[in-house]
Design a protein around this motif. Sequence first.
Motif, mmCIF file in Angstrom:
data_model
loop_
_atom_site.group_PDB
_atom_site.id
_atom_site.type_symbol
_atom_site.label_atom_id
_atom_site.label_comp_id
_atom_site.label_asym_id
_atom_site.label_seq_id
_atom_site.Cartn_x
_atom_site.Cartn_y
_atom_site.Cartn_z
ATOM 1 N N ALA A 1 1.378 -0.983 0.451
ATOM 2 C CA ALA A 1 0.283 -0.014 -0.040
ATOM 3 C C ALA A 1 1.179 1.307 0.441
ATOM 4 O O ALA A 1 0.251 2.083 -0.756
ATOM 5 C CB ALA A 1 -0.704 0.105 1.144
ATOM 6 N N PHE A 2 1.953 0.993 0.821
ATOM 7 C CA PHE A 2 2.857 2.576 0.694
ATOM 8 C C PHE A 2 3.866 2.766 -0.595
ATOM 9 O O PHE A 2 3.773 3.969 -1.247
ATOM 10 C CB PHE A 2 3.628 1.577 1.999
ATOM 11 N N LEU A 3 4.180 1.262 -1.051
ATOM 12 C CA LEU A 3 4.534 1.316 -2.313
ATOM 13 C C LEU A 3 3.593 2.440 -3.629
ATOM 14 O O LEU A 3 4.404 3.134 -4.039
ATOM 15 C CB LEU A 3 5.331 0.103 -3.002
ATOM 16 N N ALA A 4 2.553 1.342 -3.490
ATOM 17 C CA ALA A 4 1.845 2.258 -4.248
ATOM 18 C C ALA A 4 1.121 3.700 -4.133
ATOM 19 O O ALA A 4 0.908 4.254 -5.095
ATOM 20 C CB ALA A 4 0.651 1.322 -4.344
ATOM 21 N N SER A 5 0.877 3.966 -3.088
ATOM 22 C CA SER A 5 0.704 5.474 -2.643
ATOM 23 C C SER A 5 2.222 6.214 -2.894
ATOM 24 O O SER A 5 1.756 7.731 -2.987
ATOM 25 C CB SER A 5 0.468 5.251 -1.610
ATOM 26 N N SER A 6 2.774 5.895 -3.267
ATOM 27 C CA SER A 6 3.976 7.151 -3.433
ATOM 28 C C SER A 6 4.229 6.546 -5.395
ATOM 29 O O SER A 6 5.543 6.712 -5.591
ATOM 30 C CB SER A 6 5.296 6.178 -3.019
ATOM 31 N N GLY A 7 3.825 5.691 -5.994
ATOM 32 C CA GLY A 7 4.384 5.706 -7.019
ATOM 33 C C GLY A 7 4.895 4.805 -7.943
ATOM 34 O O GLY A 7 5.551 4.541 -8.492
ATOM 35 N N ILE A 8 5.863 3.778 -6.308
ATOM 36 C CA ILE A 8 6.686 2.805 -6.797
ATOM 37 C C ILE A 8 6.104 1.731 -6.814
ATOM 38 O O ILE A 8 4.849 1.136 -7.052
ATOM 39 C CB ILE A 8 7.228 2.969 -5.263
ATOM 40 N N GLU A 9 6.240 1.342 -8.377
ATOM 41 C CA GLU A 9 6.296 -0.319 -8.967
ATOM 42 C C GLU A 9 6.217 -1.165 -8.601
ATOM 43 O O GLU A 9 7.777 -1.406 -8.191
ATOM 44 C CB GLU A 9 6.657 -0.254 -10.903
ATOM 45 N N GLU A 10 6.004 -2.732 -8.481
ATOM 46 C CA GLU A 10 5.947 -3.790 -7.810
ATOM 47 C C GLU A 10 6.120 -4.398 -8.730
ATOM 48 O O GLU A 10 5.510 -4.945 -9.441
ATOM 49 C CB GLU A 10 4.823 -3.619 -6.599
ATOM 50 N N GLU A 11 6.973 -5.691 -8.363
ATOM 51 C CA GLU A 11 7.299 -7.277 -9.055
ATOM 52 C C GLU A 11 7.721 -8.194 -8.749
ATOM 53 O O GLU A 11 9.008 -7.782 -7.413
ATOM 54 C CB GLU A 11 8.266 -6.793 -10.312
ATOM 55 N N ASP A 12 7.180 -9.340 -8.419
ATOM 56 C CA ASP A 12 7.354 -10.483 -7.719
ATOM 57 C C ASP A 12 7.476 -10.058 -6.242
ATOM 58 O O ASP A 12 8.322 -10.667 -5.365
ATOM 59 C CB ASP A 12 8.918 -11.024 -8.421
ATOM 60 N N GLY A 13 6.599 -9.239 -5.488
ATOM 61 C CA GLY A 13 6.471 -9.157 -4.367
ATOM 62 C C GLY A 13 7.807 -7.878 -3.864
ATOM 63 O O GLY A 13 7.816 -8.402 -2.902
ATOM 64 N N LYS A 14 7.769 -7.041 -4.203
ATOM 65 C CA LYS A 14 9.158 -6.472 -3.902
ATOM 66 C C LYS A 14 8.646 -5.057 -5.099
ATOM 67 O O LYS A 14 8.975 -5.078 -6.229
ATOM 68 C CB LYS A 14 10.455 -6.891 -4.209
ATOM 69 N N PRO A 15 9.692 -3.845 -4.394
ATOM 70 C CA PRO A 15 9.941 -2.751 -5.725
ATOM 71 C C PRO A 15 10.667 -2.812 -6.244
ATOM 72 O O PRO A 15 11.385 -3.918 -6.603
ATOM 73 C CB PRO A 15 10.282 -1.974 -4.732
ATOM 74 N N LYS A 16 10.270 -2.660 -7.575
ATOM 75 C CA LYS A 16 11.921 -2.814 -9.174
ATOM 76 C C LYS A 16 11.808 -1.611 -8.632
ATOM 77 O O LYS A 16 12.049 -0.563 -8.012
ATOM 78 C CB LYS A 16 10.403 -2.132 -10.329
ATOM 79 N N TYR A 17 13.400 -2.055 -8.822
ATOM 80 C CA TYR A 17 14.501 -1.081 -8.739
ATOM 81 C C TYR A 17 15.572 -1.463 -9.776
ATOM 82 O O TYR A 17 15.637 -2.482 -9.743
ATOM 83 C CB TYR A 17 14.833 -0.768 -7.457
ATOM 84 N N ASP A 18 16.037 -0.746 -10.170
ATOM 85 C CA ASP A 18 17.870 -0.785 -10.319
ATOM 86 C C ASP A 18 19.336 -1.174 -10.053
ATOM 87 O O ASP A 18 19.266 -1.573 -8.315
ATOM 88 C CB ASP A 18 17.652 0.469 -12.352
ATOM 89 N N GLU A 19 19.965 -1.520 -10.684
ATOM 90 C CA GLU A 19 21.533 -1.945 -10.303
ATOM 91 C C GLU A 19 22.038 -0.889 -8.805
ATOM 92 O O GLU A 19 22.981 -1.016 -7.825
ATOM 93 C CB GLU A 19 22.347 -2.288 -10.660
#
Length: 321
Positions: free
Chosen positions: A257-275
């Motif tokens: 819910a927190f990630l979504a409210s901040s527009g952070i995309e999620e994938e496979d049960g965790k936020p999507k992030y780069d290297e």
Amino acid sequence: MEKIYNLAIVGAGPAGLAAAVESYLQDIDDIVVLEKNVNHNSTIRKYYKDNKRVDLEWKGQKVELNGRIVFVDGTKESTLDLFDELIENHNIELKIQVEVTSIEKEDDYFNIHMAGSTIMAKRVVVTIGRMGKPNKPSYKIPPSIRKKVNYTLDECQDGEKVLIVGGGDSAVEYAVDLVGRNEVAICYRRETFRRANPLNQRNIANAIAHNEVRPILGVNIDGLEDDNGRVKVLFTEIEPETFDRVIYAIGGTTPSAFLASSGIEEEDGKPKYDEHYETNIKGLFVAGDITQESGGSIALGLNQGYEIACYIKGGCKNCKD
Ligand SMILES: Cc1cc2nc3c(=O)[nH]c(=O)nc-3n(C[C@H](O)[C@H](O)[C@H](O)COP(=O)(O)OP(=O)(O)OC[C@H]3O[C@@H](n4cnc5c(N)ncnc54)[C@H](O)[C@@H]3O)c2cc1C
């Protein structure tokens, strides 16, 4: 003009404090750490028992520390002392009892919203962990026995017959800790404790060999029932059994819910992030347990905090990167 911090960190656990300290050591100033509880490191304070051994290599993960923070095997208390010292010696502005509800990007800075107030920062690192909501079983827990079903050892009374559910390091440590004070059983759906680190595997094997902990392995739980105020555990593969208390040590959940409210995309049960641990929103990073589907470790959070600081600085001033 309202102040705009260079860096705001949401959550004062190991990953957040590492991001703050390592950034400070890279000469980044105007850093604020926002913590919803009354003190830093609420996961360690709440879920670790007093005098708990704290392992550098948690879950058997071999981690080499890359940053400037010297973290070694110790105890709950020595680990909290380390973070007290780090906060004191590195000019970290720690705001406590401020729960961040969402983060919103506006032009080249972020508005960080808390109940009743907002602060601004050029970059944000979200390190809120996964233990805000410990994993709970999928079946319903009858309200009449809810007080007997817990996620920490805090409510445990000496002499109780206790079932620990889980097979990772926390479950094993909880079971071994109760030896000598309680009749203890540990229920795990797998046949071995291979997910735990070698020391915990040895400790649980020893406790089982000495009949101090009764293993219920390769067994699932279908549900719980009230048995005259005690907890009747309905196993799938074996007969039901009644305990005074059942403690689940099965990790935590992604704060979706927190990630979504901040527009952070999620994938496979965790936020999507780069290297660089940067999310889909430029300038917004994640570190620590939330970057891992099933939780991380203190060392992992320390390393990620360091790597984010190096990236923000544009290369570490202490190394060749
Ligand atoms: C029982 C147990 C034993 C463990 N033993 C070990 C061990 O021996 N060695 C080891 O390396 N690891 C151990 N771990 C794992 C380790 O504790 C975690 O990997 C580590 O704490 C994760 O750090 P973090 O900074 O990502 O998150 P956390 O430590 O969970 O910190 C997150 C912080 O963010 C705050 N927060 C949450 N939401 C908000 C919000 N909206 N606004 C502001 N603040 C917020 C929380 O209050 C908390 O203080 C153990 C875990 C458990 C449960």
